[in-house]
Design an enzyme around this catalytic site. Sequence first.
Site, PDB file in Angstrom:
ATOM      1  N   ASP A 226      -1.519  11.404  -1.013  1.00  0.00           N
ATOM      2  CA  ASP A 226      -1.373  10.190  -1.457  1.00  0.00           C
ATOM      3  C   ASP A 226      -2.553  10.033  -2.627  1.00  0.00           C
ATOM      4  O   ASP A 226      -3.631  10.182  -2.396  1.00  0.00           O
ATOM      5  CB  ASP A 226      -1.897   9.230  -0.186  1.00  0.00           C
ATOM      6  N   GLU A 280       1.125  13.105  -5.228  1.00  0.00           N
ATOM      7  CA  GLU A 280       1.407  11.759  -5.612  1.00  0.00           C
ATOM      8  C   GLU A 280       0.622  11.467  -6.717  1.00  0.00           C
ATOM      9  O   GLU A 280      -0.428  11.090  -6.578  1.00  0.00           O
ATOM     10  CB  GLU A 280       1.225  10.667  -4.582  1.00  0.00           C
TER      11      GLU A 280
HETATM   12  C1  NOJ Z   1       0.868   5.376  -2.655  1.00  0.00           C
HETATM   13  C2  NOJ Z   1       1.439   4.976  -1.571  1.00  0.00           C
HETATM   14  O1  NOJ Z   1       2.602   5.527  -1.913  1.00  0.00           O
HETATM   15  C3  NOJ Z   1       1.304   3.348  -1.368  1.00  0.00           C
HETATM   16  O2  NOJ Z   1       2.541   2.997  -0.615  1.00  0.00           O
HETATM   17  C4  NOJ Z   1       0.055   2.870  -0.930  1.00  0.00           C
HETATM   18  O3  NOJ Z   1       0.100   1.558  -1.127  1.00  0.00           O
HETATM   19  C5  NOJ Z   1      -0.978   3.721  -1.881  1.00  0.00           C
HETATM   20  N1  NOJ Z   1      -0.662   4.742  -2.381  1.00  0.00           N
HETATM   21  C6  NOJ Z   1      -2.333   3.356  -1.337  1.00  0.00           C
HETATM   22  O4  NOJ Z   1      -2.476   4.224  -0.499  1.00  0.00           O
END
Ligand code: NOJ
Length: 575
Positions: A226, A280
């Site tokens: 993440d 991500e």
């Molecule tokens: C990316 C995640 O996909 C999202 O849902 C989240 O709110 C943020 N990162 C913070 O962790």
Amino acid sequence: MDSDVLTRTARAATAQPPTHDPLWWRSAVIYQVYVRSFADADGDGTGDLAGVRAHLGYLKDLGVDAIWFNPWYPSPMADGGYDVVDYRDIHPQFGTLADAEALIREALALGIRTIIDVVPNHISDQHPWFQEALAAEPGSPARERFWFHPGKGENGDEIPTHWVSSFQGETWTRTTNPDGTPGEWYLHMFTPEQPDLNWNHPDVRREHEEILRFWFDRGVAGVRIDSAALLIKDADLPEVGEKQGPGQHPTEDRDELHDVYRSWRAIADSYAGTRVLVGEIWVPDIDRFAAYLRDDEMHTAFNFDFLARPWGAASFRESIRQTLAAHAPVGAPSTWVLSNHDVTRPVTRYGRADTTFAFLKKRFGVPTDPELGRNRARAAALLVAALPGSLYIYQGDELGLPEVEDLPRDLIEDPMHYRSGGVDPGRDGCRVPLPWAGDEPPFAFSPDGSRTWLPQPPQWRALTVEAQRSDPHSTFSLYRDALALRRDLPALGDGDLDWWDDALPGADDVLAFRRGDDFACIVNTGEDPVSLGPLIGAGGQILLASSPLEGASLPGDSTAWLRLTSLTTTTHPAG
Ligand code: NOJ
């Protein structure tokens, strides 16, 4: 060998996937399960691991290779679970660690690998580390794991920096001292309930390396990382300014990040069966994005460029071209992502006048044409399934679910909604519980009589799994057929793509490419039908289409997959 290592080795040995292809991740179809909204076995209106276990057969039938689970850890759910209290356990509403272990095993027995979500940038404010830090003095070791800082100005009441949160609003919150006086500030790039960790601190690095081992030991095949480009901050706390070159932004995409992922890769590589790192990474510079995919760093990262692009042959072609060109030098396959739990569902997005996606543009009441959106979402699904690399499918897209845009405001939990002052609808509209069967809510998501955590639209009776499974023209059947073909056709998945610009000369709204010697994908992004007559006349055979063909004519907003013969390609050489 100590007993811990023995246990670990034994577990890893029993957790081998049935197919041992070390390159599985280069072509994999990965289905994203948002646990809270997938299936609820215990009747509390929230999805759980028992619900997933009960529907593994569905995922097998759909034809996926792996499941990515959004965070499933204990969490106060200030941000849908991206505020983790304990990275080594399961949220009690979802089940237990034993349930997760059983799920990983049962999925593997069906040939489905498990990818979990790790959240390294921040933790929950309820995590013991943060509670300890709050209770400790300024300057104490417990605070060094975070970004505590005195405020600016005479009384320290000015915010340390004006860094902007991805969730709008400030990124620092002031603490209160035990005697009630205002104290230091702490950094949170998201909500105040998600304090950022200090990745310069050895405890933070060690802890996350141990978390990786904990889950790899339990047989997970990979981790989705993440906010992967945010971990490192500039300790001098400069404002975002003009003097910073590439890799020197105070909070994003800093050069030092690559060392973190090299150490993670070494851990992943120490396990049998190719455990993968999936980042991500929202980084606008595509070459800097690709730098994370060098062969001693992550395996792949989400390609978000494609989903942000407007509908149309030219914009799609440009996105695909740039993406493939940026991945080629690092030897990594691209990923293809039409949506996820953060973005507007494709059926709704592609039915709008403005089909681009950007978080800051989200508003209530933007009209959409559901029929147009549905056709385009189906066409886009076949397009991305034919592109080189791995494919992500967000739960419910295979049912053609639209964004739910009329959720009662008081039920919306997403902080993106309330931190925008209620202007941004937030992301809950794509997180509504799945409809499985029956004529009315809860559509067998939960046992009858239960209330789901977000309400399902009654119109979803036509979109249930049960309603679509037996209909050969349903969106579910389209996805299932596409994935079955993708498995059978060696040209699909990882590999090369040849643009075929003169497949249908003069058809400007058409995107055409070939894979291997005998496969072609033709996407008609215009309104008017185009004739595939020249291709079919030369021996081409339709394998699958997102809309019914009328004779040889491919309707507007549709995609067709073709099997070619040498005659077809000789008549229309590749562009
Ligand atoms: C990316 C995640 O996909 C999202 O849902 C989240 O709110 C943020 N990162 C913070 O962790």
